[in-house]
Design a protein around this motif. Structure first.
Motif, PDB file in Angstrom:
ATOM      1  N   GLY A 104       0.809  -1.212   0.000  1.00 56.74           N
ATOM      2  CA  GLY A 104       0.000   0.000   0.000  1.00 56.74           C
ATOM      3  C   GLY A 104       0.841   1.260   0.000  1.00 56.74           C
ATOM      4  N   ALA A 105       2.171   1.097   0.147  1.00 59.98           N
ATOM      5  CA  ALA A 105       3.053   2.260   0.063  1.00 59.98           C
ATOM      6  C   ALA A 105       2.920   2.902  -1.319  1.00 59.98           C
ATOM      7  N   GLU A 106       3.004   4.211  -1.364  1.00 56.30           N
ATOM      8  CA  GLU A 106       2.847   4.925  -2.629  1.00 56.30           C
ATOM      9  C   GLU A 106       4.052   4.711  -3.540  1.00 56.30           C
ATOM     10  N   ILE A 107       3.829   4.003  -4.631  1.00 56.96           N
ATOM     11  CA  ILE A 107       4.861   3.803  -5.654  1.00 56.96           C
ATOM     12  C   ILE A 107       4.227   4.106  -7.000  1.00 56.96           C
ATOM     13  N   ASP A 108       4.785   5.064  -7.705  1.00 52.75           N
ATOM     14  CA  ASP A 108       4.208   5.518  -8.967  1.00 52.75           C
ATOM     15  C   ASP A 108       4.685   4.626 -10.112  1.00 52.75           C
ATOM     16  N   VAL A 109       3.993   3.505 -10.301  1.00 56.81           N
ATOM     17  CA  VAL A 109       4.386   2.559 -11.350  1.00 56.81           C
ATOM     18  C   VAL A 109       4.279   3.206 -12.729  1.00 56.81           C
ATOM     19  N   ALA A 110       3.289   4.077 -12.916  1.00 57.73           N
ATOM     20  CA  ALA A 110       3.138   4.760 -14.204  1.00 57.73           C
ATOM     21  C   ALA A 110       4.366   5.602 -14.529  1.00 57.73           C
ATOM     22  N   ALA A 111       5.001   6.179 -13.506  1.00 56.82           N
ATOM     23  CA  ALA A 111       6.202   6.982 -13.737  1.00 56.82           C
ATOM     24  C   ALA A 111       7.378   6.108 -14.175  1.00 56.82           C
ATOM     25  N   VAL A 113       7.124   3.403 -15.972  1.00 49.38           N
ATOM     26  CA  VAL A 113       6.863   3.097 -17.378  1.00 49.38           C
ATOM     27  C   VAL A 113       7.144   4.320 -18.252  1.00 49.38           C
ATOM     28  N   ARG A 114       6.734   5.480 -17.787  1.00 46.24           N
ATOM     29  CA  ARG A 114       6.897   6.708 -18.573  1.00 46.24           C
ATOM     30  C   ARG A 114       8.360   7.116 -18.706  1.00 46.24           C
ATOM     31  N   ASP A 115       9.103   7.062 -17.601  1.00 42.42           N
ATOM     32  CA  ASP A 115      10.471   7.584 -17.582  1.00 42.42           C
ATOM     33  C   ASP A 115      11.539   6.500 -17.739  1.00 42.42           C
ATOM     34  N   GLY A 116      11.162   5.255 -17.602  1.00 42.77           N
ATOM     35  CA  GLY A 116      12.104   4.160 -17.734  1.00 42.77           C
ATOM     36  C   GLY A 116      12.822   3.798 -16.452  1.00 42.77           C
ATOM     37  N   ARG A 117      12.758   4.681 -15.467  1.00 45.03           N
ATOM     38  CA  ARG A 117      13.512   4.470 -14.225  1.00 45.03           C
ATOM     39  C   ARG A 117      12.896   5.315 -13.116  1.00 45.03           C
ATOM     40  N   LEU A 118      12.851   4.762 -11.906  1.00 49.98           N
ATOM     41  CA  LEU A 118      12.361   5.503 -10.745  1.00 49.98           C
ATOM     42  C   LEU A 118      13.150   5.065  -9.526  1.00 49.98           C
ATOM     43  N   SER A 119      13.678   6.030  -8.782  1.00 45.04           N
ATOM     44  CA  SER A 119      14.422   5.730  -7.570  1.00 45.04           C
ATOM     45  C   SER A 119      13.543   5.943  -6.350  1.00 45.04           C
ATOM     46  N   LEU A 120      13.456   4.916  -5.504  1.00 41.01           N
ATOM     47  CA  LEU A 120      12.726   5.026  -4.243  1.00 41.01           C
ATOM     48  C   LEU A 120      13.668   5.330  -3.083  1.00 41.01           C
ATOM     49  N   GLY A 121      14.979   5.250  -3.346  1.00 43.13           N
ATOM     50  CA  GLY A 121      15.966   5.458  -2.306  1.00 43.13           C
ATOM     51  C   GLY A 121      17.288   4.843  -2.730  1.00 43.13           C
ATOM     52  N   PRO A 122      18.270   4.830  -1.832  1.00 38.63           N
ATOM     53  CA  PRO A 122      19.615   4.364  -2.183  1.00 38.63           C
ATOM     54  C   PRO A 122      19.825   2.865  -1.989  1.00 38.63           C
ATOM     55  N   GLY A 123      18.848   2.163  -1.446  1.00 33.59           N
ATOM     56  CA  GLY A 123      19.048   0.766  -1.089  1.00 33.59           C
ATOM     57  C   GLY A 123      18.857  -0.209  -2.237  1.00 33.59           C
ATOM     58  N   GLY A 124      19.201  -1.468  -1.959  1.00 33.44           N
ATOM     59  CA  GLY A 124      18.969  -2.532  -2.919  1.00 33.44           C
ATOM     60  C   GLY A 124      17.483  -2.666  -3.225  1.00 33.44           C
ATOM     61  N   TYR A 125      17.159  -2.918  -4.475  1.00 31.28           N
ATOM     62  CA  TYR A 125      15.785  -3.075  -4.969  1.00 31.28           C
ATOM     63  C   TYR A 125      14.956  -1.792  -4.873  1.00 31.28           C
ATOM     64  N   GLU A 126      15.619  -0.662  -4.612  1.00 35.50           N
ATOM     65  CA  GLU A 126      14.889   0.612  -4.577  1.00 35.50           C
ATOM     66  C   GLU A 126      14.982   1.375  -5.894  1.00 35.50           C
ATOM     67  N   THR A 127      15.595   0.768  -6.901  1.00 33.28           N
ATOM     68  CA  THR A 127      15.634   1.355  -8.236  1.00 33.28           C
ATOM     69  C   THR A 127      14.744   0.529  -9.149  1.00 33.28           C
ATOM     70  N   LEU A 128      13.675   1.130  -9.641  1.00 38.05           N
ATOM     71  CA  LEU A 128      12.709   0.456 -10.501  1.00 38.05           C
ATOM     72  C   LEU A 128      13.008   0.785 -11.955  1.00 38.05           C
ATOM     73  N   LEU A 129      12.930  -0.232 -12.810  1.00 35.74           N
ATOM     74  CA  LEU A 129      13.254  -0.076 -14.227  1.00 35.74           C
ATOM     75  C   LEU A 129      12.106  -0.559 -15.088  1.00 35.74           C
ATOM     76  N   CYS A 130      11.913   0.097 -16.235  1.00 36.42           N
ATOM     77  CA  CYS A 130      11.027  -0.403 -17.285  1.00 36.42           C
ATOM     78  C   CYS A 130      11.922  -0.902 -18.419  1.00 36.42           C
ATOM     79  N   LEU A 131      11.708  -2.142 -18.833  1.00 35.16           N
ATOM     80  CA  LEU A 131      12.612  -2.802 -19.774  1.00 35.16           C
ATOM     81  C   LEU A 131      11.936  -3.118 -21.100  1.00 35.16           C
ATOM     82  N   GLY A 132      10.989  -2.287 -21.512  1.00 35.52           N
ATOM     83  CA  GLY A 132      10.291  -2.523 -22.774  1.00 35.52           C
ATOM     84  C   GLY A 132       8.892  -3.043 -22.529  1.00 35.52           C
ATOM     85  N   GLU A 133       8.390  -3.812 -23.496  1.00 34.98           N
ATOM     86  CA  GLU A 133       7.045  -4.352 -23.333  1.00 34.98           C
ATOM     87  C   GLU A 133       6.934  -5.711 -23.991  1.00 34.98           C
ATOM     88  N   ARG A 134       5.892  -6.422 -23.597  1.00 37.95           N
ATOM     89  CA  ARG A 134       5.564  -7.722 -24.194  1.00 37.95           C
ATOM     90  C   ARG A 134       4.049  -7.829 -24.262  1.00 37.95           C
TER      91      ARG A 134
END
Length: 207
Positions: A104-111, A113-134
């Motif tokens: 339920g934590a706020e994570i902007d998944v649309a961002a 997808v839009r920007d290709g990358r989103l940082s939630l912080g400096p820790g492991g697994y806190e960098t979200l990536l969009c790798l194309g589509e299928r």
């Protein structure tokens, strides 16, 4: 965000382990109980996936001990993954649990997808990536904020490595030997585990 492919290249390639994030529970060999997603529907689909780049192990897992698998798209080679078709909310809840947040934590998944990358912080697994589509849906994952070359690589624990191998066998219909051959070439495993040792982990996980 309606549906996304969550690309797992680590322990979540195992359906049972991923189920602990979806439905709640403690993975076999792990130490932490996960609350599960708000939406506990099963994935609409799952498929084997190849990602450009590679996987390495670094840091210390709070759940497994030993090194943690991270994806670096700049590495040479192919990272073998399993993609689950889930809702954007489910992906956000999985990412939250992976980073010690509550579902339920706020994570902007649309961002992502839009920007290709989103940082939630400096820790492991806190960098979200969009790798194309299928099939018309974006492929998303999470990893460390640093490249493989910027950090010391560490050895994964047996239970963690077994779970990765289990996921590769399940999702790709590989033999245990083929899964082991792939894993022992990854930095952190290479030189610390033999293919025979990794293969021997599988019967307890899949028998």
């Amino acid at each position: 965000m309606d549906q996304v492919w969550y690309a797992s290249y680590g322990s979540n390639m195992s359906a049972a382990r991923f189920g602990c994030y979806l439905y709640g529970g403690t993975p076999i060999g792990g130490t932490r109980r996960h609350p599960g997603c708000r939406d506990t529907r099963a994935p609409a689909d799952d498929q084997a996936l190849e990602l450009p780049g590679g996987v390495y192990f670094a840091g210390e897992s709070r759940n497994w001990t030993g090194g943690v698998a991270y994806y670096d798209p700049e590495l040479t080679g192919t990272a073998y993954a399993r993609a689950y078709l889930v809702t954007g909310e489910q992906f956000a809840d999985v990412a939250a649990q992976e980073t010690g947040r509550e579902p339920g934590a706020e994570i902007d998944v649309a961002a992502v997808v839009r920007d290709g990358r989103l940082s939630l912080g400096p820790g492991g697994y806190e960098t979200l990536l969009c790798l194309g589509e299928r099939d018309g849906h974006p492929i998303v994952t999470f990893t460390a904020p640093y490249p493989a070359a910027a950090v010391e690589h560490t050895v994964p624990a047996a239970a963690y490595l077994r779970t990765l191998a289990e996921g590769l066998v399940q999702s790709r219909e590989w033999t245990p030997e083929k899964a082991a051959t792939y894993l022992v070439e990854l930095s952190g495993v290479r030189g610390n585990w033999t293919a025979a040792e990794v293969t021997a982990l599988l019967p307890a996980a899949t028998g």
